[in-house]
Enzyme design. Structure first.
Site, PDB file in Angstrom:
ATOM      1  N   ASP A   1       0.856  -1.179   0.000  1.00  0.00           N
ATOM      2  CA  ASP A   1       0.000   0.000   0.000  1.00  0.00           C
ATOM      3  C   ASP A   1       0.895   1.233   0.000  1.00  0.00           C
ATOM      4  OD1 ASP A   1      -2.942   1.030   0.501  1.00  0.00           O
ATOM      5  OD2 ASP A   1      -1.624   2.231   1.797  1.00  0.00           O
TER       6      ASP A   1
ATOM      7  N   HIS B   1      -5.438   4.854   6.477  1.00  0.00           N
ATOM      8  CA  HIS B   1      -4.727   5.660   5.484  1.00  0.00           C
ATOM      9  C   HIS B   1      -3.256   5.843   5.847  1.00  0.00           C
ATOM     10  CE1 HIS B   1      -8.193   6.526   3.030  1.00  0.00           C
ATOM     11  NE2 HIS B   1      -8.878   6.886   4.109  1.00  0.00           N
TER      12      HIS B   1
ATOM     13  N   ASP C   1      -2.711  -0.227   6.366  1.00  0.00           N
ATOM     14  CA  ASP C   1      -3.598  -0.605   5.258  1.00  0.00           C
ATOM     15  C   ASP C   1      -3.130  -1.904   4.608  1.00  0.00           C
ATOM     16  OD1 ASP C   1      -4.834   1.713   5.899  1.00  0.00           O
ATOM     17  OD2 ASP C   1      -4.604   2.677   3.938  1.00  0.00           O
TER      18      ASP C   1
ATOM     19  N   GLU D   1       1.052   5.634   0.228  1.00  0.00           N
ATOM     20  CA  GLU D   1       0.452   6.940   0.466  1.00  0.00           C
ATOM     21  C   GLU D   1       1.185   7.922  -0.435  1.00  0.00           C
ATOM     22  OE1 GLU D   1      -2.221   7.105   2.133  1.00  0.00           O
ATOM     23  OE2 GLU D   1      -2.075   5.084   2.999  1.00  0.00           O
TER      24      GLU D   1
END
Length: 595
Positions: free
Chosen positions: A34, A175, A180, A36
């Site tokens: 994942d 998040h 995540d 960001e």
């Protein structure tokens, strides 16, 4: 046919696809990742955090997490959403230092992400910007998998947070990349549990698991279990062991598995899969043997779901009859030494070829057998009145020499050079086109095509069908030899030798053990005509060496093969329009080049 020798093949560096891997899911190593980022587009945003979890068989093998300096400010709305601020990433390593570590962590694994195009898109963009080749990971996206098995009654949407609650994930997504990724691991395991009863048990199944493949079809994927990953033929069998379908592949197991996925779009194949109860493999030494075995099995069993080559006995030939005044006849098989062309896949196509010859040559079209000299006066038919027949039926003073020349021209066109027929019909096409009678011009072209292609087939088959035995060899990529023994056009034996192995003793063994084949009536081979065509295609490949032949294997320079694709019809039309000697020379040059 002889079985292949064990020939080792050197490994080839290839990027495996889903269909190639064929690994049970319990043995697959996944890296759930994942990211960001500072925005939603990889071309104008940067990565702020990478989190990843490596798992296999439900067990966590390792984790990867780091903040990343995106090289630009973190927007306020992103900071509010993720909690990652510009100050937090100011001292973090940039992507050029982080990416090599992540690629090493994920090496030889399958990437998993929720809405994978987003995360993978950023990773690919980073590789491209830094000059790293993309490793070509197999990728699993949990979002379409969730849409496949999680209904609206269970969850209001398919967001990661919603699915994490449904599957009772041990970590709540917030998040942040690692959290995540941990939640996505639990979601992945929950989805795989639901997919297993639908037949999704191997990695390649995940490639199409999100497509609407009926469960009863997907469950049949177990029919591929245990099939060999080797070239050969496969037979789908029904409840009463009847053969439903015969196919061929360079990898039997991989091909059979594809029938149970969304990659198979043919309705009749989906129907066949629902009926099938077993698959029988037939491993072959070479792709050529596999193709020929497929033809023979289709002809033997006439499977209801195969559409081609089921009824070779229905093929037709065109024959110039053996009588005083020959005529053209459509026959079911080759008889005697009379000229034949074919085979034709339908009687209608054979009749088109006959019509082409009648358009070009003044052959009689009556069906009765005529004596050399008639003793009873006859009236000529309408064709004679149109100068389309020399009316040999009225010959009372001796043999009709004019008709003898017509018959000789027909024999030459059938067994040798069809150029006079091509030129004659090309001229007719030109005249019809000049008169804007395009439909008729198309019909004449279709007749010409039917004749030329059938004559080319017969002329290619004839020398092979007369050869009692032919032995040929072709070098393999591993350094060995692919050997074939052909008798009267039929593949009688084949084998593959290993690198450094002397092929001549194998050739001797093949000749001694090859199938005994009865001589046919040329130009028909001693096998399905499509089998002989496959053998010819193989023999004519670059690199094939002729080891032994009992009879000449030749083809005339001026033959129908030079016109088989009608590439020189344009030259023939030009000649017909100009009527110049230069046009004739150009046509002959084109024919020679085509040979």
């Amino acid at each position: 046919m002889s079985s292949p020798s064990g020939a080792a093949h050197p490994p080839t560096a290839v990027q495996p696809s889903f269909a190639d891997l064929g690994t049970p899911l319990r043995d697959v190593t996944f890296v759930v990742v994942d990211l960001e980022t500072t925005g939603s587009r990889a071309d104008d945003a940067g990565i702020t955090e990478i989190g990843a979890v490596k798992v296999r068989g439900g067990e966590v093998l390792g984790e990867f997490q780091t903040l990343v300096d995106p090289g630009r400010p973190v927007p306020a709305f992103v900071a509010r959403l993720t909690g990652i601020t510009s100050a937090m990433v100011a001292t973090a390593p940039q992507i050029d230092l982080v990416l090599p570590s992540f690629l090493e962590f994920a090496r030889d694994t399958v990437l998993v992400a929720h809405n994978a195009p987003f995360d993978v898109g950023f990773l690919r963009a980073a590789c491209a910007e830094l000059g790293y080749p993309w490793p070509g990971f197999a990728v699993v996206d949990t979002l379409p998998l969730a849409r496949r098995v999680v209904t609206r009654d269970e969850a209001r949407n398919h967001k990661l947070s919603t699915l994490a609650g449904l599957f009772r994930a041990t970590t709540s997504p917030e998040h942040r990349a690692l959290a995540d990724a941990r939640a996505t691991v639990d979601v992945l395991h929950g989805l795989l549990e639901r997919l297993a009863p639908l037949g999704v048990t191997h990695l390649e199944d995940l490639a199409t698991a999100s497509d609407p493949v009926p469960p009863e079809v997907r469950r049949k994927a177990t029919l591929a279990d245990g099939l060999p990953e080797a070239p050969g033929v496969y037979l789908f069998r029904g409840p009463d062991d009847e053969v439903l379908y015969v196919g061929t592949s360079t990898n039997i197991r991989k091909r059979v598995r594809s029938y149970f996925t969304a990659a198979e779009k043919r309705k009749r194949m989906s129907e066949m899969v629902r009926i099938a109860g077993a698959v029988t493999p037939v491993v072959c030494a070479t792709p050529l043997e596999a193709q020929i075995r497929e033809l023979r099995l289709i002809a033997e069993h006439a499977p209801r779901y195969n559409r081609r080559s089921k009824h070779p006995e229905r093929q037709s030939w065109v024959r110039l009859t053996d009588e005083a005044y020959p005529r053209l006849s459509v026959v079911a098989d080759v008889r005697g030494d009379a000229p034949h062309i074919g085979p034709f896949t339908s009687r209608r196509t054979a009749q088109d070829a006959v019509a082409a010859l009648h358009d070009a040559l003044d052959l009689r079209q009556c069906t009765q057998r005529l004596p050399v000299v008639t003793t009873t006066p006859r009236s000529p038919c309408a064709l004679a009145g149109l100068d389309r027949c020399s009316a040999p039926c009225t010959a009372t003073d001796g043999p009709d020499e004019t008709y003898a020349r017509v018959a000789a021209a027909a024999t030459s066109a059938l067994t040798g050079d069809p150029a006079p027929v091509v030129r004659s019909l090309a001229a007719r096409v030109a005249r019809l086109a000049a008169q804007e009678r395009y439909e008729e011009a198309g019909q004449v072209t279709g007749r010409l095509r039917a004749f030329v292609r059938a004559a080319a087939r017969a002329q290619r088959l004839d020398p092979l069908s007369r050869c009692a035995e032919l032995v040929a060899a072709r070098a393999t990529s591993s350094g060995g030899w692919e050997l074939v023994v052909v008798r009267y056009g039929r593949l009688a034996a084949t084998a593959v030798t290993g690198p450094g192995e002397d092929p001549l003793p194998v050739v001797d063994a093949l000749q001694a053990t090859a199938e005994v084949v009865e001589a046919p009536v040329p130009p028909a081979p001693a096998c399905h005509p499509e089998e002989a065509a496959l053998v010819l295609d193989w023999l004519e490949q670059p690199g094939v060496r002729l080891v032994h032949a009992t009879d000449p294997w030749t083809c005339p320079v001026r033959s129908a093969v030079a016109h088989a694709d009608l590439d020189d019809v344009a030259a023939s039309v030009a000649q017909a329009v100009t009527g110049t000697e230069q046009g004739a020379e150009q046509h002959d040059a084109a024919s020679m080049a085509a040979c």
